[in-house]
Structures are given as C-alpha cells and as structure tokens.
Design an enzyme around this catalytic site. Structure first.
Site, PDB file in Angstrom:
ATOM      1  N   GLU A   1      41.585  74.830  36.681  1.00 19.65           N
ATOM      2  CA  GLU A   1      40.380  75.252  35.891  1.00 19.65           C
ATOM      3  C   GLU A   1      40.017  76.709  36.198  1.00 19.65           C
ATOM      4  O   GLU A   1      40.614  77.520  37.222  1.00 19.65           O
ATOM      5  CB  GLU A   1      39.354  74.427  36.463  1.00 19.65           C
TER       6      GLU A   1
ATOM      7  N   ASN B   1      46.490  70.416  36.872  1.00 22.05           N
ATOM      8  CA  ASN B   1      45.298  71.291  36.098  1.00 22.05           C
ATOM      9  C   ASN B   1      44.970  72.265  36.871  1.00 22.05           C
ATOM     10  O   ASN B   1      44.837  72.384  38.092  1.00 22.05           O
ATOM     11  CB  ASN B   1      44.242  70.364  35.555  1.00 22.05           C
TER      12      ASN B   1
ATOM     13  N   CYS C   1      45.649  72.590  31.491  1.00 23.07           N
ATOM     14  CA  CYS C   1      45.765  71.181  31.591  1.00 23.07           C
ATOM     15  C   CYS C   1      47.133  70.816  32.414  1.00 23.07           C
ATOM     16  O   CYS C   1      48.172  71.629  32.297  1.00 23.07           O
ATOM     17  CB  CYS C   1      45.753  70.208  30.455  1.00 23.07           C
TER      18      CYS C   1
ATOM     19  N   CYS D   1      47.162  68.579  24.771  1.00 18.67           N
ATOM     20  CA  CYS D   1      48.439  68.168  25.480  1.00 18.67           C
ATOM     21  C   CYS D   1      49.433  67.414  24.729  1.00 18.67           C
ATOM     22  O   CYS D   1      50.647  67.672  24.695  1.00 18.67           O
ATOM     23  CB  CYS D   1      48.127  67.801  26.746  1.00 18.67           C
TER      24      CYS D   1
ATOM     25  N   GLU E   1      49.524  68.737  31.824  1.00 17.93           N
ATOM     26  CA  GLU E   1      50.629  68.546  30.884  1.00 17.93           C
ATOM     27  C   GLU E   1      51.087  69.966  30.514  1.00 17.93           C
ATOM     28  O   GLU E   1      52.298  70.098  30.378  1.00 17.93           O
ATOM     29  CB  GLU E   1      50.211  67.619  29.666  1.00 17.93           C
TER      30      GLU E   1
ATOM     31  N   CYS F   1      44.810  64.698  26.499  1.00 20.83           N
ATOM     32  CA  CYS F   1      44.047  65.166  25.477  1.00 20.83           C
ATOM     33  C   CYS F   1      44.876  65.713  24.331  1.00 20.83           C
ATOM     34  O   CYS F   1      46.091  65.561  24.352  1.00 20.83           O
ATOM     35  CB  CYS F   1      43.201  66.343  26.195  1.00 20.83           C
TER      36      CYS F   1
END
Length: 147
Positions: free
Chosen positions: A46, A44, A55, A97, A57, A94
């Site tokens: 940010e 990930n 993310c 993803c 994935e 999530c």
C-alpha cells in the site's frame, strides 16, 4: 506440472506476512506456480497515495515477468484478510488482478488454476481464471500469445 493447492496456499500465506498494509490492515499474499515447479511470490504494497498501491498478484506477476517467465505461469494461490483477525473467508483476486493474470495466461496459452483462501486459514476454493474473468480482453484479441 500439476499444481499442489496446499503448497501454493502455504507459500501465499508466507508471502502475506510481508504485506505492507498500514492503511487497510488487509494483508494479501500470492504465489505463482511456474511450469518447472518454481514458485514466485508477492505481497500487497500500500501507499499513502492509494492509487499507487500494488496488489499481491500484480507484484508476483511482475516479478515473474522480470525474470522472463511470464508465459510459464500455470497456477496461482491467493490468501488475504484483516491483519490480526481470525477471519478465514477465502478472498478472490480483484478485477485488476484478474486482468493482469489473464495477460500471463493468454501469453502462456493456459487457463490458470486459481486457489483462494483466507489469511487465517480455512477452506480453499478452486477456480479457473476463465470462470473469474469470462470474455476477457487480452493479447489474443491483438493477435499475440497462445490463445
């Protein structure tokens, strides 16, 4: 290609070390298994403008796509948790993803195996992407891809 869940989780855990998570302090790593045995990883990333965060994935899937390998993904391993925590609760992808992975799954004509674990170790949970995202909308709805 038969997925090795332990190898995917190990690769995802290694990728998570490179997570850029200064705000949430929640690191996530993902490892994609391709049909020739190659693994593609992501962590990930940010951003201070939270909506621009990526993310793990999604990073890994975009990397596979950039190599022309989007249709070759057969499985994914995902780990995540608070940095410097002993929490070993498995995390799942999530919703965003799940949708991104669904794009690859439908284009490749596969129902991806999804292996999930905690950043600090612990149990590995196994799912099929179709169980995590039932009634998914994707390329097949537009007449594109394998499913």
């Amino acid at each position: 290609m038969t997925p090795d869940p332990a190898a995917l989780i190990t690769a995802a855990r290694t990728a998570a070390v490179h997570a850029h998570a200064p705000y949430s302090r929640f690191a996530v790593g993902a490892a994609l298994l391709l049909d020739d045995g190659t693994m593609v990883t992501g962590a990930n990333f940010e951003n201070a403008s939270y909506g621009l965060s990526l993310c793990a994935e999604t990073v890994a899937t975009a990397t596979a796509s950039a190599s022309g390998r989007l249709a070759h993904i057969v499985a994914v391993g995902i780990v995540g948790g608070r940095i410097d925590s002993a929490d070993s609760v498995p995390i799942l992808p999530c919703g965003r993803c799940r949708q991104v992975l669904n794009e690859a799954a439908q284009i490749g004509g596969r129902d991806l195996a999804v292996y999930c674990s905690g950043l600090a170790g612990g149990a590995v949970e196994t799912y099929r992407l179709s169980d995590l995202l039932p009634h998914a909308f994707g390329p097949a709805n537009l007449g594109i891809g394998g499913n």
